[in-house]
Structures are given as C-alpha cells and as structure tokens.
Write a protein that holds these residues in place. Structure first.
Motif, PDB file in Angstrom:
ATOM      1  N   ASP A 334       0.839  -1.198   0.000  1.00 43.53           N
ATOM      2  CA  ASP A 334       0.000   0.000   0.000  1.00 43.53           C
ATOM      3  C   ASP A 334       0.875   1.250   0.000  1.00 43.53           C
ATOM      4  N   LEU A 335       1.898   1.262   0.858  1.00 44.85           N
ATOM      5  CA  LEU A 335       2.798   2.407   0.913  1.00 44.85           C
ATOM      6  C   LEU A 335       3.536   2.585  -0.410  1.00 44.85           C
ATOM      7  N   ALA A 336       3.995   1.480  -0.984  1.00 49.79           N
ATOM      8  CA  ALA A 336       4.734   1.554  -2.251  1.00 49.79           C
ATOM      9  C   ALA A 336       3.878   2.171  -3.350  1.00 49.79           C
ATOM     10  N   ARG A 337       2.609   1.752  -3.439  1.00 42.26           N
ATOM     11  CA  ARG A 337       1.715   2.309  -4.457  1.00 42.26           C
ATOM     12  C   ARG A 337       1.405   3.773  -4.169  1.00 42.26           C
ATOM     13  N   THR A 338       1.225   4.093  -2.899  1.00 39.93           N
ATOM     14  CA  THR A 338       0.857   5.453  -2.521  1.00 39.93           C
ATOM     15  C   THR A 338       1.983   6.443  -2.796  1.00 39.93           C
TER      16      THR A 338
END
Length: 419
Positions: A334-338
């Motif tokens: 999630d963090l990587a995509r965000t």
C-alpha cells in the motif's frame, strides 16, 4: 547517510506508561507513539494504517507524530539512550544509519522474528544488509528507492534505438548512436559516485572491505578499476562536467533543456523535468540500469528506510506488532503504491508493475546494495575522496595511482593509522 535519494522519514512507536491508558474492549488501551518524518508517507496512508491497526489490536492506540529530517540524528540517539521524554519504541531510520545506532547495545535484536515470521530471505539486500550487525538483524526493511535510466522516447526513435538496452555493451552502442544531431547521448556528471558504485559492484569490487575487523578502502582493486573504466567510457558519450556531481548543476534542469537523451536518476526526478519543460510530459521513459548480461539488471545504490526497536521499549511485543504490520505485505505494498516506492521484498515487485518508473526501479532494487556497513562511513562522505578520484581519472590521470590515493583516504577515515 548524509544525502538521500528521497526525502525519507524517521518513524517510531512508543509504548510508555506516561502516555496513559484508555478504555478498551479488554479494559485498557496502551498508547503507542509513532514518529514519522515529513514526506515518508502521506497523511491518508497514516490515517488508514492507524485505523486498521487499532481495529485489530484493541489493547493498543497509535499516536503518530511527524518529525523533521534536519537534526533527527541527535534526537534518535537521545531516544535510544533513554534521555528523551516520551521516547519511541519503533523508529524509522535511513537504511545506512542503522550501523551508527546499533552501537552500545541500544537496539533490540529482531533476528528470531525476521527468520520465523518476516520472510527475510525475500528482503531487498540493499535494505537488509545495512540492518545487520554480526549476523544479527536490528533494522527491518520497510521501503526503498534507487536510480534508473530516464530517457527521451522521441530521441531514441529518431536515432533508431527501438528498445531500451539491457546490457552494458548495448547501452554503450545505443548511447553512441544517440550522441548525434547536437544531442548528448547521456548526461553523466563526473562525480556521480553513487552510479559508479553500481558499476564497481557489478565487477565484483567494493568501495571498502572489512578484514580481521579492520576496514580498508578498495578502489584500487582490479574489479573496482574495471567499474571505473566503464564509467569513464559511458561518461565520455556526453558533456557532463568532470569536476562536478549530478547536483551541480542539477541534472533535471540540464535534461529539461531538450538536448539530452538519458540521465541516471531516481524516477521521481521526472516530475522536476516536466515542471521545467512540460513539452516532455509524454516523451519520458524509464529502464533499469543495464547489467553485464541481459538476465540481470545492473547493481544500484539502494536508499530507503529500515525500522528499529530501541532496547528501552516498555513493551517489546507491542513494538514488534507495529513493525510487523508496517512491513507486512498488505501495508508495505500500500505504501509503495501510494508513494511510488519499491516494496521491501523482491516477491512484492508486481505491486508496482503498472508504474513504468517504479517498475524499473524495483527491477534494479533486486540487485541493490548500500554503502559499507560501518558507522564511520559518514566521515568518508563528509569529505568524499571518491569524487576527486573520479575527476582525476576522467581528466586523464593514471587510474591505478588515483585509486590508490583515494583508497588510502578512505582507510584513514575507517581505520585511523592504517591509511
């Protein structure tokens, strides 16, 4: 490290009785204070993580606090020594900073959790290795970023380069073709030592090596010299200044000027390029730094963050729960995509496959490295002898002699008295 690929964050979680208790389903809820540095994660991500974590841990509450990067080192040291009021229990630090914080036994050894629960065999090496000390794991990989090749699709097409190169030889040949019609095939500043490091690692060399507990500079080894020679050949196919690094002048501005086909940089730099020259918005592409063979991208310096747990935590289990949640597949992807980061594990790269720049970054991160894992490396970077060494070689000096002198300087910093 003193300079980062990104503006990274320092996060921490604190479980102290001073925070008080709140009513919960089991009678009380302990507060966990989490520090995150500015720009590490969006506020929306932090809010979503907090809500999810608290819903699945009804005895804990998160208090997430944003910190500034400037001056964070002394603040972390104070927290680790127990001098900071309301100190943290989980701290996000730069991957290359773990070595300076692990001294004096102030970090919790997380090796057992790493081996049992956290799939350490899949971690990016550029994040995992700096988190180790004497085979014990103190820093837990969170997210990464690294350099790729940013290129002009229109200039590639005009030069007849139909596919991004996958090997060093293809890269040199393509760059030579691109170096025509008044264009630079590549803009590569003479002192871009991060990019040089990858070429040295690809050849089997090191910037410095530890033997018998002593660190010594190793730029003068045959492998390291081969890496420098490739850098020299590539750099000669453009007009990058031999006596300056990629920030002097900022290479985003040079690229935006319209006469450069390639640069080596984090993909996020594309936004700065487009701001300066909006006409390039649909012309920018990305590919991993090519390796010696098509089967493996080139090695790259990996910047990013690890999570550490101070030994003075009031609740080790709660601190570990925060680390497990943040670095687990759900929230790490999630963090990587965000934030357009690379996830902490190689098997999670598919999570960013739909973003061309991040996908190229992830391919390189699988073979990423970090600077030598010693707390004294910061002293090397403070007056970095690698930069003038590169300039000397690019200006025609004898590579062996220049490398030997630079290696001596590195040894003087890492092992005073041996240089």
């Amino acid at each position: 490290m003193r300079r980062r690929l990104l503006a990274l964050v320092c996060a921490s979680a604190s479980l102290t009785s001073a925070c008080g208790v709140l009513p919960g389903s089991d009678g009380e809820r302990h507060t966990v204070t989490v520090w995150v540095m500015q720009n590490s994660a969006s506020q929306d991500f932090l809010d979503r993580f907090k809500k999810d974590f608290e819903s699945s841990h009804d005895d804990l509450r998160l208090d997430i606090r944003v910190q500034q990067w400037t001056g964070i080192g002394p603040k972390v040291q104070a927290a680790l020594s127990g001098k900071a009021a309301d100190g943290p229990d989980v701290i996000e630090v730069g991957n290359t900073q773990v070595a300076q914080y692990v001294q004096d036994g102030r970090l919790t050894n997380l090796t057992l959790e790493s081996m049992r629960d956290w799939r350490m065999q899949d971690w990016l090496p550029g994040l995992a290795e700096p988190g180790q000390d004497n085979s014990a794991q103190y820093g837990i990989p969170w997210y990464a970023a690294n350099r790729v090749v940013i290129y002009r699709k229109d200039l590639f097409e005009k030069a007849g380069v139909t596919n991004p190169p996958r090997t060093r030889d293809e890269w040199l040949a393509a760059t030579e073709k691109l170096n025509s019609d008044g264009n630079q095939g590549i803009y590569l500043a003479g002192q871009d030592w991060y990019t040089l490091s990858g070429f040295i690692w690809d050849e089997g060399g090191e910037l410095a090596k530890q033997s018998g507990g002593v660190w010594k500079g190793t730029l003068d080894t045959p492998a390291a010299l081969r890496g420098m020679d490739f850098y020299r050949r590539l750099q000669a196919l453009g007009d990058g200044p031999a006596g300056a690094d990629e920030e002097h002048p900022p290479q985003a501005g040079v690229f935006a000027g319209g006469k450069v086909a390639q640069i080596v940089a984090p993909p996020g730099l594309a936004q700065a390029i487009i701001q300066k020259n909006p006409a390039l918005k649909d012309q920018l592409g990305f590919f991993p730094v090519p390796g010696k063979t098509a089967e493996r991208p080139g090695s790259v310096f990996t910047g990013g963050s690890d999570l550490i747990v101070p030994r003075n935590t009031d609740d080790r289990d709660a601190a570990v729960a925060v680390v497990a949640a943040l670095t687990g597949a759900k929230w790490d992807t999630d963090l990587a995509r965000t934030m357009n980061y690379v996830p902490n594990k190689t098997n999670l790269a598919s999570a960013v496959a739909d973003e061309e720049g991040v996908a190229a970054m992830a391919a390189g991160a699988a073979h990423g490295r970090a600077t030598p894992n010693t707390s004294l490396w910061a002293a090397v970077e403070a007056d970095n002898p690698i930069k003038p060494y590169m300039t000397k070689v690019l200006s025609g000096d004898d590579p062996q002699t220049a490398a030997r002198r630079a290696s001596q300087r590195i040894t003087e910093e890492l092992a005073p008295g041996l240089g």
